[in-house]
Write a protein that holds these residues in place. Structure first.
Motif, PDB file in Angstrom:
ATOM      1  N   TYR A 186       0.869  -1.169   0.000  1.00 61.76           N
ATOM      2  CA  TYR A 186       0.000   0.000   0.000  1.00 61.76           C
ATOM      3  C   TYR A 186       0.907   1.221   0.000  1.00 61.76           C
ATOM      4  O   TYR A 186       1.626   1.468   0.969  1.00 61.76           O
ATOM      5  CB  TYR A 186      -0.919  -0.013   1.226  1.00 61.76           C
ATOM      6  CG  TYR A 186      -1.700  -1.298   1.314  1.00 61.76           C
ATOM      7  CD1 TYR A 186      -2.918  -1.425   0.654  1.00 61.76           C
ATOM      8  CD2 TYR A 186      -1.206  -2.386   2.024  1.00 61.76           C
ATOM      9  CE1 TYR A 186      -3.629  -2.616   0.702  1.00 61.76           C
ATOM     10  CE2 TYR A 186      -1.918  -3.578   2.072  1.00 61.76           C
ATOM     11  CZ  TYR A 186      -3.123  -3.685   1.416  1.00 61.76           C
ATOM     12  OH  TYR A 186      -3.821  -4.862   1.456  1.00 61.76           O
TER      13      TYR A 186
ATOM     14  N   ALA B 224       1.104   5.404  -0.725  1.00 59.27           N
ATOM     15  CA  ALA B 224       0.258   6.596  -0.829  1.00 59.27           C
ATOM     16  C   ALA B 224       1.097   7.798  -1.206  1.00 59.27           C
ATOM     17  O   ALA B 224       2.259   7.919  -0.820  1.00 59.27           O
ATOM     18  CB  ALA B 224      -0.469   6.864   0.486  1.00 59.27           C
TER      19      ALA B 224
ATOM     20  N   MET C 290      -4.021   6.321  -2.641  1.00 60.23           N
ATOM     21  CA  MET C 290      -3.376   5.074  -2.246  1.00 60.23           C
ATOM     22  C   MET C 290      -3.336   4.121  -3.429  1.00 60.23           C
ATOM     23  O   MET C 290      -4.331   3.938  -4.128  1.00 60.23           O
ATOM     24  CB  MET C 290      -4.099   4.393  -1.093  1.00 60.23           C
ATOM     25  CG  MET C 290      -3.420   3.090  -0.688  1.00 60.23           C
ATOM     26  SD  MET C 290      -4.123   2.345   0.775  1.00 60.23           S
ATOM     27  CE  MET C 290      -3.493   3.481   2.005  1.00 60.23           C
ATOM     28  N   CYS C 291      -2.180   3.525  -3.630  1.00 57.14           N
ATOM     29  CA  CYS C 291      -1.934   2.571  -4.707  1.00 57.14           C
ATOM     30  C   CYS C 291      -1.803   1.182  -4.080  1.00 57.14           C
ATOM     31  O   CYS C 291      -0.944   0.968  -3.226  1.00 57.14           O
ATOM     32  CB  CYS C 291      -0.639   2.973  -5.417  1.00 57.14           C
ATOM     33  SG  CYS C 291      -0.010   1.820  -6.638  1.00 57.14           S
ATOM     34  N   VAL C 292      -2.651   0.242  -4.497  1.00 59.10           N
ATOM     35  CA  VAL C 292      -2.572  -1.134  -4.027  1.00 59.10           C
ATOM     36  C   VAL C 292      -1.838  -1.925  -5.103  1.00 59.10           C
ATOM     37  O   VAL C 292      -2.316  -2.034  -6.238  1.00 59.10           O
ATOM     38  CB  VAL C 292      -3.976  -1.726  -3.782  1.00 59.10           C
ATOM     39  CG1 VAL C 292      -3.874  -3.155  -3.276  1.00 59.10           C
ATOM     40  CG2 VAL C 292      -4.760  -0.860  -2.798  1.00 59.10           C
TER      41      VAL C 292
ATOM     42  N   LEU D  27     -13.137   7.159  -2.492  1.00 58.91           N
ATOM     43  CA  LEU D  27     -13.731   6.762  -1.214  1.00 58.91           C
ATOM     44  C   LEU D  27     -14.514   7.893  -0.577  1.00 58.91           C
ATOM     45  O   LEU D  27     -15.587   7.680  -0.037  1.00 58.91           O
ATOM     46  CB  LEU D  27     -12.654   6.271  -0.245  1.00 58.91           C
ATOM     47  CG  LEU D  27     -11.842   5.054  -0.692  1.00 58.91           C
ATOM     48  CD1 LEU D  27     -10.844   4.677   0.382  1.00 58.91           C
ATOM     49  CD2 LEU D  27     -12.752   3.894  -1.027  1.00 58.91           C
TER      50      LEU D  27
ATOM     51  N   HIS E 215      -9.903  10.959  -0.131  1.00 58.44           N
ATOM     52  CA  HIS E 215      -9.241   9.663  -0.272  1.00 58.44           C
ATOM     53  C   HIS E 215      -9.634   8.956  -1.566  1.00 58.44           C
ATOM     54  O   HIS E 215     -10.821   8.766  -1.841  1.00 58.44           O
ATOM     55  CB  HIS E 215      -9.577   8.753   0.916  1.00 58.44           C
ATOM     56  CG  HIS E 215      -9.067   9.271   2.204  1.00 58.44           C
ATOM     57  ND1 HIS E 215      -9.833  10.050   3.040  1.00 58.44           N
ATOM     58  CD2 HIS E 215      -7.855   9.151   2.790  1.00 58.44           C
ATOM     59  CE1 HIS E 215      -9.115  10.376   4.100  1.00 58.44           C
ATOM     60  NE2 HIS E 215      -7.915   9.846   3.975  1.00 58.44           N
TER      61      HIS E 215
ATOM     62  N   VAL F 147      -8.460   5.438  -3.971  1.00 61.99           N
ATOM     63  CA  VAL F 147      -7.709   4.187  -4.045  1.00 61.99           C
ATOM     64  C   VAL F 147      -7.565   3.804  -5.511  1.00 61.99           C
ATOM     65  O   VAL F 147      -8.540   3.854  -6.265  1.00 61.99           O
ATOM     66  CB  VAL F 147      -8.422   3.055  -3.263  1.00 61.99           C
ATOM     67  CG1 VAL F 147      -7.726   1.722  -3.492  1.00 61.99           C
ATOM     68  CG2 VAL F 147      -8.492   3.378  -1.788  1.00 61.99           C
TER      69      VAL F 147
ATOM     70  N   ASP G 295      -6.684   0.598  -7.631  1.00 60.13           N
ATOM     71  CA  ASP G 295      -6.569  -0.848  -7.494  1.00 60.13           C
ATOM     72  C   ASP G 295      -7.240  -1.505  -8.685  1.00 60.13           C
ATOM     73  O   ASP G 295      -8.455  -1.345  -8.849  1.00 60.13           O
ATOM     74  CB  ASP G 295      -7.209  -1.306  -6.190  1.00 60.13           C
ATOM     75  CG  ASP G 295      -7.017  -2.784  -5.902  1.00 60.13           C
ATOM     76  OD1 ASP G 295      -6.205  -3.426  -6.579  1.00 60.13           O
ATOM     77  OD2 ASP G 295      -7.690  -3.287  -4.984  1.00 60.13           O
TER      78      ASP G 295
ATOM     79  N   CYS H 231      -2.983  -1.220  -9.403  1.00 62.72           N
ATOM     80  CA  CYS H 231      -2.146  -0.031  -9.538  1.00 62.72           C
ATOM     81  C   CYS H 231      -0.705  -0.422  -9.839  1.00 62.72           C
ATOM     82  O   CYS H 231      -0.221  -1.446  -9.363  1.00 62.72           O
ATOM     83  CB  CYS H 231      -2.224   0.766  -8.240  1.00 62.72           C
ATOM     84  SG  CYS H 231      -1.241   2.282  -8.239  1.00 62.72           S
TER      85      CYS H 231
END
Length: 96
Positions: free
Chosen positions: A45, A47, A57-59, A81, A85, A87, A89, A91
């Motif tokens: 994870y 960010a 955030m990069c998963v 989100l 925020h 995300v 994914d 990523c």
């Protein structure tokens, strides 16, 4: 595929008024300083950006030996989100 990368400073303007239809995928390419590196031993994870702006955030599957504070580029399928925020994914992350 996005035509250009957005920086942390430009995220709010880029996303203003954006509505993502249910089931559609929107990709985001964003660059900024790496502010978080965390792993659960399966995924990483990463960010970029920080308060008071929008955090991304990069998963992903690897930290690519990147360090906190380095300028990185994250690219992936975007899920918003809340107002601050995002995300990505799946990523991919690399040095910018």
């Amino acid at each position: 595929m996005p035509l250009e990368n957005v920086t942390c400073d430009g995220l709010a303007a880029t996303l203003a008024g954006l509505e993502v239809p249910s089931g559609d995928r929107i990709d985001l390419w964003a660059s900024g300083p790496l502010t978080l590196i965390h792993s659960d031993e399966s995924l990483w994870y990463l960010a970029i950006c920080s308060d008071p702006g929008i955090r991304v955030m990069c998963v992903t599957y690897s930290d690519n030996a990147m360090k906190l504070g380095e300028r990185v580029l994250v690219r992936g399928g975007m899920r918003i989100l809340d107002e601050t925020h995002i995300v990505l994914d799946p990523c991919l992350a690399s040095r910018d």
